[in-house]
Design a protein around this motif. Sequence first.
Motif, mmCIF file in Angstrom:
data_model
loop_
_atom_site.group_PDB
_atom_site.id
_atom_site.type_symbol
_atom_site.label_atom_id
_atom_site.label_comp_id
_atom_site.label_asym_id
_atom_site.label_seq_id
_atom_site.Cartn_x
_atom_site.Cartn_y
_atom_site.Cartn_z
ATOM 1 N N ALA A 131 19.712 11.563 -1.343
ATOM 2 C CA ALA A 131 20.460 12.346 -0.359
ATOM 3 C C ALA A 131 21.958 12.088 -0.474
ATOM 4 N N LYS A 132 22.721 13.110 -0.181
ATOM 5 C CA LYS A 132 24.174 13.003 -0.195
ATOM 6 C C LYS A 132 24.622 12.186 1.008
ATOM 7 N N GLU A 133 25.553 11.238 0.788
ATOM 8 C CA GLU A 133 26.109 10.452 1.893
ATOM 9 C C GLU A 133 27.362 11.143 2.411
ATOM 10 N N ILE A 134 27.439 11.289 3.728
ATOM 11 C CA ILE A 134 28.566 11.957 4.361
ATOM 12 C C ILE A 134 29.172 11.010 5.382
ATOM 13 N N SER A 135 30.475 10.808 5.289
ATOM 14 C CA SER A 135 31.136 9.884 6.214
ATOM 15 C C SER A 135 31.286 10.522 7.592
ATOM 16 N N LYS A 146 34.132 22.717 15.081
ATOM 17 C CA LYS A 146 34.460 24.031 15.647
ATOM 18 C C LYS A 146 33.201 24.887 15.718
ATOM 19 N N SER A 147 33.236 25.892 16.558
ATOM 20 C CA SER A 147 32.058 26.752 16.727
ATOM 21 C C SER A 147 31.683 27.487 15.438
ATOM 22 N N ASP A 148 32.661 27.729 14.555
ATOM 23 C CA ASP A 148 32.357 28.423 13.303
ATOM 24 C C ASP A 148 32.187 27.456 12.123
ATOM 25 N N ASP A 149 32.165 26.164 12.424
ATOM 26 C CA ASP A 149 31.983 25.117 11.413
ATOM 27 C C ASP A 149 31.525 23.863 12.143
ATOM 28 N N LEU A 150 30.216 23.777 12.432
ATOM 29 C CA LEU A 150 29.700 22.803 13.380
ATOM 30 C C LEU A 150 28.666 21.882 12.735
ATOM 31 N N TRP A 151 29.065 20.630 12.540
ATOM 32 C CA TRP A 151 28.159 19.619 12.016
ATOM 33 C C TRP A 151 27.874 18.608 13.116
ATOM 34 N N ILE A 152 26.664 18.061 13.078
ATOM 35 C CA ILE A 152 26.294 17.004 14.025
ATOM 36 C C ILE A 152 25.500 15.927 13.292
ATOM 37 N N VAL A 153 25.459 14.752 13.900
ATOM 38 C CA VAL A 153 24.661 13.648 13.386
ATOM 39 C C VAL A 153 23.539 13.400 14.386
ATOM 40 N N ILE A 154 22.308 13.375 13.883
ATOM 41 C CA ILE A 154 21.138 13.025 14.690
ATOM 42 C C ILE A 154 20.364 11.974 13.913
ATOM 43 N N GLU A 155 20.205 10.810 14.519
ATOM 44 C CA GLU A 155 19.458 9.705 13.918
ATOM 45 C C GLU A 155 19.901 9.429 12.478
ATOM 46 N N ASN A 156 21.227 9.330 12.306
ATOM 47 C CA ASN A 156 21.863 8.991 11.035
ATOM 48 C C ASN A 156 21.667 10.030 9.927
ATOM 49 N N GLY A 200 22.678 15.990 4.579
ATOM 50 C CA GLY A 200 22.872 14.657 4.002
ATOM 51 C C GLY A 200 22.688 13.552 5.018
ATOM 52 N N ASP A 201 22.858 12.337 4.540
ATOM 53 C CA ASP A 201 22.729 11.153 5.400
ATOM 54 C C ASP A 201 24.108 10.644 5.803
ATOM 55 N N LEU A 202 24.187 10.079 6.977
ATOM 56 C CA LEU A 202 25.425 9.439 7.404
ATOM 57 C C LEU A 202 25.693 8.264 6.477
ATOM 58 N N ALA A 210 28.273 2.878 5.742
ATOM 59 C CA ALA A 210 29.365 2.169 6.419
ATOM 60 C C ALA A 210 29.559 2.651 7.858
ATOM 61 N N ASP A 211 29.092 3.861 8.161
ATOM 62 C CA ASP A 211 29.274 4.426 9.499
ATOM 63 C C ASP A 211 28.060 4.267 10.408
ATOM 64 N N ILE A 212 26.990 3.733 9.878
ATOM 65 C CA ILE A 212 25.788 3.549 10.697
ATOM 66 C C ILE A 212 25.990 2.343 11.597
#
Length: 118
Positions: free
Chosen positions: A2-6, A15-25, A75-77, A80-82
């Motif tokens: 999986a791709k790691e994303i910081s 933003k509403s037209d570019d919306l990312w979230i983290v759920i359970e890393n 991707g995965d968080l 280093a950010d977990i």
Amino acid sequence: MAKEISLATVKEHNKSDDLWIVIENKVYDVTKFRSEHPGGEDTLDDVAGRDGTKEFIEVGHSLEAREILKKFYIGDLAAADIKKKSPVRCAHVGLALGAIILGFALIYVIKRGGGPKQ
């Protein structure tokens, strides 16, 4: 793999037209799901660009919701950010042991009839 994303990268997509979230890393791009979200668009806007795990769990999402979420996985968080779970401190252990000892002492006194006299 999986791709790691910081988390810093996730924060850029708030933003509403570019919306990312983290759920359970795990990181999800829910931009296209925003208008379909049963809880309303504002619900996703509130957690845009950050970790929304707490809110996701508190709502009590169904297994179906979790299956839908998988479609938006990107991707995965980054490791280093977990957030690390804080270790149990000595004070917590001491309090727990003290409560157990006090409980046993109370049971002993009650069984011996050492309670208050009336």
